[in-house]
Design an enzyme around this catalytic site. Structure first.
Site, short mmCIF file in Angstrom:
data_model
loop_
_atom_site.label_atom_id
_atom_site.label_comp_id
_atom_site.label_asym_id
_atom_site.label_seq_id
_atom_site.Cartn_x
_atom_site.Cartn_y
_atom_site.Cartn_z
N ARG A 1 -8.22 -0.52 5.40
CA ARG A 1 -7.43 0.52 4.74
C ARG A 1 -6.15 -0.05 4.15
NH1 ARG A 1 -6.40 5.88 8.02
NH2 ARG A 1 -5.25 6.13 6.07
N ILE B 1 3.42 18.04 8.87
CA ILE B 1 4.01 17.91 7.53
C ILE B 1 4.91 19.11 7.22
CG2 ILE B 1 2.23 16.41 6.52
CD1 ILE B 1 1.17 19.06 5.19
N CYS C 1 -3.96 12.77 14.34
CA CYS C 1 -4.01 11.36 13.96
C CYS C 1 -3.94 10.55 15.24
CB CYS C 1 -2.82 11.07 13.05
SG CYS C 1 -2.67 9.36 12.57
N ILE D 1 9.26 6.34 16.67
CA ILE D 1 8.82 7.10 15.49
C ILE D 1 7.57 7.95 15.80
CG2 ILE D 1 8.20 6.97 13.02
CD1 ILE D 1 11.01 5.86 13.57
N LEU E 1 8.02 19.46 7.23
CA LEU E 1 9.21 19.22 6.41
C LEU E 1 8.88 19.15 4.92
CD1 LEU E 1 10.95 16.67 8.78
CD2 LEU E 1 11.55 19.08 8.43
N LYS F 1 0.84 -1.20 0.00
CA LYS F 1 0.00 0.00 0.00
C LYS F 1 0.87 1.25 0.00
CE LYS F 1 -1.40 1.47 4.21
NZ LYS F 1 -1.08 2.86 4.58
N ASN F 2 1.92 1.26 0.85
CA ASN F 2 2.71 2.48 1.01
C ASN F 2 3.68 2.72 -0.15
OD1 ASN F 2 1.31 3.03 3.29
ND2 ASN F 2 2.94 2.44 4.72
N ASP G 1 5.51 0.14 11.89
CA ASP G 1 4.27 -0.47 11.40
C ASP G 1 4.15 -1.95 11.79
OD1 ASP G 1 3.55 1.93 10.31
OD2 ASP G 1 4.09 1.42 8.25
N ARG H 1 1.95 14.01 13.84
CA ARG H 1 2.28 13.82 12.43
C ARG H 1 2.22 15.11 11.62
NH1 ARG H 1 -0.33 8.38 10.18
NH2 ARG H 1 1.41 8.57 8.74
N1 EPU Z 1 7.55 14.26 10.83
C1 EPU Z 1 7.71 15.60 11.14
N2 EPU Z 1 7.53 16.50 10.14
C2 EPU Z 1 7.20 16.14 8.86
C3 EPU Z 1 7.05 14.78 8.56
C4 EPU Z 1 7.25 13.85 9.56
O1 EPU Z 1 7.99 15.94 12.26
O2 EPU Z 1 7.05 17.04 8.02
C5 EPU Z 1 7.73 13.25 11.90
C6 EPU Z 1 6.45 12.47 12.18
O3 EPU Z 1 5.60 13.14 13.08
C7 EPU Z 1 6.97 11.18 12.73
C8 EPU Z 1 8.27 10.98 11.95
O4 EPU Z 1 8.60 12.25 11.43
O5 EPU Z 1 7.24 11.31 14.08
C9 EPU Z 1 8.19 9.98 10.81
O6 EPU Z 1 7.06 10.25 10.01
P1 EPU Z 1 7.02 9.99 8.45
O7 EPU Z 1 6.84 11.29 7.74
O8 EPU Z 1 8.16 9.13 8.04
O9 EPU Z 1 5.67 9.17 8.31
P2 EPU Z 1 4.72 9.22 7.07
O10 EPU Z 1 5.50 9.43 5.85
O11 EPU Z 1 3.57 10.12 7.36
C10 EPU Z 1 4.85 6.69 6.45
C11 EPU Z 1 3.87 5.55 6.30
C12 EPU Z 1 3.38 5.15 7.68
C13 EPU Z 1 4.59 4.72 8.51
C14 EPU Z 1 5.61 5.86 8.58
C15 EPU Z 1 6.88 5.49 9.30
C16 EPU Z 1 2.92 5.98 4.13
C17 EPU Z 1 1.74 6.36 3.31
N3 EPU Z 1 2.77 5.99 5.45
O12 EPU Z 1 4.13 7.74 7.06
O13 EPU Z 1 2.52 4.03 7.49
O14 EPU Z 1 4.19 4.40 9.83
O15 EPU Z 1 5.95 6.27 7.24
O16 EPU Z 1 7.47 4.40 8.71
O17 EPU Z 1 3.96 5.64 3.58
C18 EPU Z 1 0.79 2.54 8.05
O18 EPU Z 1 0.92 2.03 6.94
O19 EPU Z 1 0.09 2.03 8.97
C19 EPU Z 1 1.46 3.81 8.34
C20 EPU Z 1 1.08 4.61 9.33
#
Ligand code: EPU
Length: 430
Positions: free
Chosen positions: A408, A127, A120, A338, A129, A22-23, A316, A125
């Site tokens: 999902r 965004i 969430c 994480i 960055l 999925k990811n 995950d 979480r």
């Molecule tokens: N973070 C920030 N700022 C940002 C982005 C992230 O502080 O702009 C922090 C987050 O709050 C978190 C950490 O960085 O503490 C890592 O978050 P990341 O951005 O890597 O997570 P994501 O990209 O939103 C993806 C997967 C998640 C998985 C995480 C970690 C997808 C669609 N989602 O999320 O998958 O847990 O990486 O590996 O790729 C799941 O499938 O159940 C799921 C939640």
């Protein structure tokens, strides 16, 4: 809302074919916005998040079609033009990964308006960055009425360092930079296989990306990208979940269409706790995939785990591993680094008889404790998987509410578990 009813205590046995990730499929579908030509994706899992992203493409005015293949779906996307650059709140609130359209829309059409994802269940979480990185590439970003409004005539390549490693952040910037003018260097980038799979797709579309899978990714921008065909990598989290299902029920499952190299940390941890994971012959067309067998030949022993970015133990898989540790002899310390609030499943596991103490980002599981079936509630995707696993190991009947969370990210999990012996049923209620 649908529920699952599970009668536990049956050792699972048989073969499970692992679906596409999925990811990896979500960013691949977003990447199709970078070209007006047709992008064909194979091995796309039949899960709700994919349907949500298709609804979003629909809102944008982008044609997509879906067809069944032997395993998973073939999705075709042709983003010839855009009717609207808006990713509305109604869809973004259902799925945060909707933010993946931000980079591609901005890079190709010069304007994106994406609802800010709200809170969430598993953490704040943010965004920030993704936005900081796009600003580095020359975008002007404003916020109004709960929306991010990003504009740029043509993005310009730049160096960007991620303060925190972000999977979708890396993906968003890699997509945006592919159509920027000049070279972008992303430092402290995510190493996840899903990032590598996206780079592979983008390069097949004509992008010039080097270093995906390392912490330094270099993207030389190009003027346009073209259509292509791509097969999504196997879902390593689904594979890990089924491995735990085999071990927690003291059964034996053969998993086909996996990539062993993406599962190193999970396999190492399962083996540390007493499981046996053995390779089989290659599987899939062109023998592109691996086969693994997971079983528990002897006792199950507690082993500590700390979640880390890839290649570390995935967050995950933390909830599923916690369910397993309730059945292991001894105490295990599970540390979640994480996400700050990813232990909601612990309280539900305790209701089933587990002995778990949570203190901030650490949980201590004392085992083994017999689990007894109970009514429990799923709070997020992986927490639901943890409760299903606990239900499979529990004595008596477990009823899991809110299984839309599991839909999902896992394709008809109850049917696939039933095929290997689980007594699990979906109860549909309107
Ligand atoms: N973070 C920030 N700022 C940002 C982005 C992230 O502080 O702009 C922090 C987050 O709050 C978190 C950490 O960085 O503490 C890592 O978050 P990341 O951005 O890597 O997570 P994501 O990209 O939103 C993806 C997967 C998640 C998985 C995480 C970690 C997808 C669609 N989602 O999320 O998958 O847990 O990486 O590996 O790729 C799941 O499938 O159940 C799921 C939640």
């Amino acid at each position: 809302m649908d529920k699952f009813r599970i009668h536990g205590g049956v050792p699972l046995s048989g073969t499970v074919v692992i679906r596409g990730a999925k990811n990896a499929a979500l960013p691949a579908m977003a990447a199709a916005l970078l070209t007006g030509e047709r992008v064909v994706l194979h091995n796309v899992p039949r899960v709700r998040d994919i349907a949500t992203l298709r609804s979003l493409l629909d809102e944008l005015g982008v044609d997509s079609s879906i067809a069944h293949e032997e395993y998973g779906n073939r999705v075709e996307i042709e983003a010839r033009q855009l009717i609207s650059p808006v990713a509305p709140y109604e869809l973004v609130k259902q799925m945060r990964a909707s933010v993946l359209v931000l980079g591609p829309l901005l890079a190709r059409f010069g304007h994106a308006r994406v609802s800010l994802p709200g809170g969430c269940a598993i953490g704040a979480r943010p965004i920030n960055l993704h936005l900081k990185g796009l600003e580095r590439l020359g975008a002007t970003i404003t916020m109004d009425h709960g929306y991010i409004d990003a504009r740029a005539e043509r993005l310009r390549g730049a160096a960007f360092h991620f303060d925190t490693i972000s999977v979708t952040g890396t993906e968003n910037l890699m997509m945006a930079a592919s159509l920027a003018e000049g070279t972008t260097v992303l430092e402290n980038a995510a190493l996840e296989p899903e990032v590598q799979d996206l780079a592979c797709l983008l390069n097949a579309m004509g992008a010039r990306i080097q270093g995906a899978g390392t912490s330094r990714i270099t993207i030389e921008g190009v003027g346009r990208l073209h259509g292509t065909e791509h097969t999504i990598i196997p879902d390593r989290i689904e594979a890990g979940t089924f491995m735990v299902a085999a071990v927690i029920t003291r059964g034996c499952l053969r998993l086909e269409r996996v990539r062993t190299q993406h599962l190193t940390a999970v396999i190492a941890k399962l083996e540390e706790s007493g499981a046996k994971v053995s390779p089989g012959p290659p599987s899939g067309a062109g023998q592109a995939f691996d086969t693994l067998t997971a079983e528990l030949p002897g006792g199950l022993t507690a082993a500590d785990v700390t979640t880390r970015e890839y290649p570390g133990f995935p967050t995950d898989m933390q909830a599923q591993y916690m369910a397993l540790m309730t059945q292991a002899s001894g105490s295990s310390v599970i540390t979640e680094t994480i996400f700050e609030n990813r232990f909601l499943h612990a309280l539900e596991l305790v209701r089933m008889g587990a002995d778990i103490t949570v203190d901030g980002r650490r949980a201590v599981v004392r085992g083994p404790t017999p689990l007894s079936g109970a009514n429990v509630q799923a709070s997020d995707l992986r927490a639901s998987a943890s409760l299903v696993l606990a239900g499979l190991a529990a004595e008596g009947e477990t009823v899991i509410d809110r299984v839309y969370h599991i839909d999902r990210g896992y394709e008809r999990i109850e049917q696939r578990l039933a095929q290997v012996g689980a007594r699990i049923q979906r109860i549909s209620e309107d």
